[in-house]
Scaffold this motif. Structure first.
Motif, PDB file in Angstrom:
ATOM      1  N   ALA A 190       2.447   4.616   0.832  1.00 52.36           N
ATOM      2  CA  ALA A 190       2.373   5.413   2.062  1.00 52.36           C
ATOM      3  C   ALA A 190       3.611   6.287   2.153  1.00 52.36           C
ATOM      4  O   ALA A 190       4.694   5.890   1.711  1.00 52.36           O
TER       5      ALA A 190
ATOM      6  N   VAL B 163      -1.788   7.532   2.873  1.00 53.10           N
ATOM      7  CA  VAL B 163      -1.862   6.166   2.353  1.00 53.10           C
ATOM      8  C   VAL B 163      -2.646   6.217   1.047  1.00 53.10           C
ATOM      9  O   VAL B 163      -3.482   7.097   0.838  1.00 53.10           O
TER      10      VAL B 163
ATOM     11  N   MET C 244       0.841  -1.192   0.000  1.00 48.74           N
ATOM     12  CA  MET C 244       0.000   0.000   0.000  1.00 48.74           C
ATOM     13  C   MET C 244       0.881   1.250   0.000  1.00 48.74           C
ATOM     14  O   MET C 244       1.672   1.446   0.923  1.00 48.74           O
TER      15      MET C 244
ATOM     16  N   GLN D 148      -6.805   2.920   5.334  1.00 47.52           N
ATOM     17  CA  GLN D 148      -6.074   1.948   4.534  1.00 47.52           C
ATOM     18  C   GLN D 148      -6.924   0.700   4.307  1.00 47.52           C
ATOM     19  O   GLN D 148      -6.990   0.175   3.191  1.00 47.52           O
TER      20      GLN D 148
END
Length: 463
Positions: free
Chosen positions: A342, A355, A340, A402
């Motif tokens: 970030a 994020v 993810m 997230q």
């Protein structure tokens, strides 16, 4: 690859890693941790072993960290040959060789390219060579700029209000140094977070005494008779006297050494599949060349299979570990890189974290807190789903969002936790600039679609 060939690779193969920084080091450690016992070579154009870059624009400029003591911690012994201070200059895919600037060649059975990015220089070479003009990417850059700040300049001029430029300006103001920042867009951070959040960043900078000039470009750097920078000329015909200039115009991916190699490499990076295998220029995936870190362009299933180029510390680590794992295992054991996105930044007393992929968002909702208080969470929406979130001094909500991104949660947000103040109930345009126009500092670049994307349906014409 047959099982016996893979076993031979793991026992006695040759793996070369071009790029001896964060991604390269973590890949080497993963290879050894997963049982690679062969010959391992790390090639780096800087003379230093891997070091951490984020402190260079923060703690180092404030004198809280020594630029020569930011080495990355080692998680294990990697038993590698180090070729430092020697740049890679070419690649022979057929022969499996990396050419080096000293005339030597390194042979490989598997190659990982982790050459990262470099700071975009000031385009006028004679002006870039003026004493007092700095880039900020390497350990040496940070050491030189720190010494100049310690000498007490009358004014620092920062060209570009992306994250690095804003962090430099913040460090200057914390030390009581006058600073001017010029940005071609309407506010700082617009390439990364959009105009709504950029307006908050602009107010924050001005409240801390920054002379922020927006919607202007720098037309010239003026030097004195001794070759020292003395003034900056702007497109609005104003002139700002400054004895230190920091050029913060974003980054360039280090792919030029691959020209003519046959790999799918260019200014936007090196295209690879979700397993980190590089594509050649025909779009055919290779089996022996892998890519990781800032130089990679890889598709992400959560973001419409678009190729993402991520200049993120965490992405470099995760992608390097995935690439290393996939280099020495059979196809059935390979795994995709689905980290993810970030990032974080600290500036003007505020901690900023994000994020997801903010530049993908068309709309923005302030779901917690208030922009007026500089403490909030903003959630970005794209085609009816949540694709990113950003927080100013409010990180506790980011894990929640997230998870929302990962499950494709709907946008606008309608959670019980939503701040119910009237001004926070409606989405507003996120106000990102036209992606075809240059802006400073996007941390995520949307750079096209995967050829495997099957969202489009072809209907043949009827005659």
């Amino acid at each position: 690859m047959a099982a016996e060939d893979m076993d031979r690779l793991r026992r006695a193969g040759r793996i070369a890693i071009v790029g001896a920084s964060l991604a390269g080091l973590r890949a080497a450690e993963t290879l050894r941790a997963e049982g690679f016992a062969g010959e391992l070579t790390l090639i780096g154009d800087e003379p230093y072993e891997p070091y951490d870059r984020p402190p260079l624009s923060k703690a180092v400029l404030l004198g809280r960290a020594d630029p020569h003591r930011t080495e990355l911690p080692r998680r294990r012994d990697i038993d590698a040959k180090w070729r430092l201070g020697v740049a890679a200059t070419g690649l022979d895919l057929t022969a499996g060789r990396v050419r080096l600037s000293d005339g030597d060649e390194v042979e490989y059975d598997r190659l990982l390219i982790a050459t990262g990015v470099r700071a975009r220089p000031w385009p006028k070479e004679s002006e870039a060579r003026l004493d007092g003009v700095f880039l900020l990417r390497t350990r040496d850059d940070a050491a030189g700029l720190y010494q100049r700040l310690r000498a007490g300049p009358r004014r620092v001029f920062v060209i570009g209000a992306g994250f690095a430029g804003c962090e430099v300006a913040s460090a200057c103001r914390e030390q009581g140094i006058e600073v001017t920042v010029a940005e071609r867009a309407g506010a700082p951070l617009v390439g990364a977070l959009g105009g709504v959040v950029g307006a908050v960043a602009a107010e924050l900078m001005r409240e801390h005494g920054v002379d922020l000039r927006t919607r202007v470009t720098v037309t010239a750097l003026e030097g004195d008779a001794a070759g020292r920078v003395r003034a900056v000329h702007l497109s609005d015909e104003s002139v700002v006297e400054a004895d230190v200039v920091v050029v913060s115009l974003g980054s360039q991916r280090n792919t030029e050494w691959l020209n003519g190699s046959g790999l799918g490499a260019g200014p936007r990076g090196i295209a690879c599949d979700a397993g980190c295998r590089a594509f050649d220029f025909r779009g055919i995936v290779t089996d022996d060349v892998f890519v990781a870190g800032d130089v990679a362009r890889s598709p992400h299933a959560l973001f419409e299979y678009q190729f993402l180029s991520l200049e993120h510390w965490g992405n470099a680590v995760a992608q390097a570990e995935t690439a290393a794992h996939n280099m020495i295992c059979d196809g059935t054991d390979r795994r995709p890189h689905l980290w993810m996105p970030a990032f974080w930044s600290s500036q003007f007393g505020v901690n900023i974290k994000s994020v997801g992929v903010p530049p993908m968002g068309e709309e923005l909702m302030i779901t917690q807190g208030s922009t007026a208080e500089r403490r909030f969470v903003g959630v970005y929406g794209h085609k009816g789903r949540v694709v990113a979130a950003v927080s100013f001094d409010n990180t506790r909500w980011l894990e929640f969002y997230q998870r929302a991104i990962e499950r494709g949660a709907p946008f606008p947000v309608e959670y019980p936790t939503l701040d119910r103040r009237p001004e926070n109930r409606r989405p507003v345009p996120a106000d990102f600039p036209d992606p075809s126009l240059p802006t400073h500092g996007p941390m995520v670049t949307l750079s096209g679609y995967s050829p495997a994307d099957t969202q489009l349906v072809f209907h043949p014409a009827r005659h």
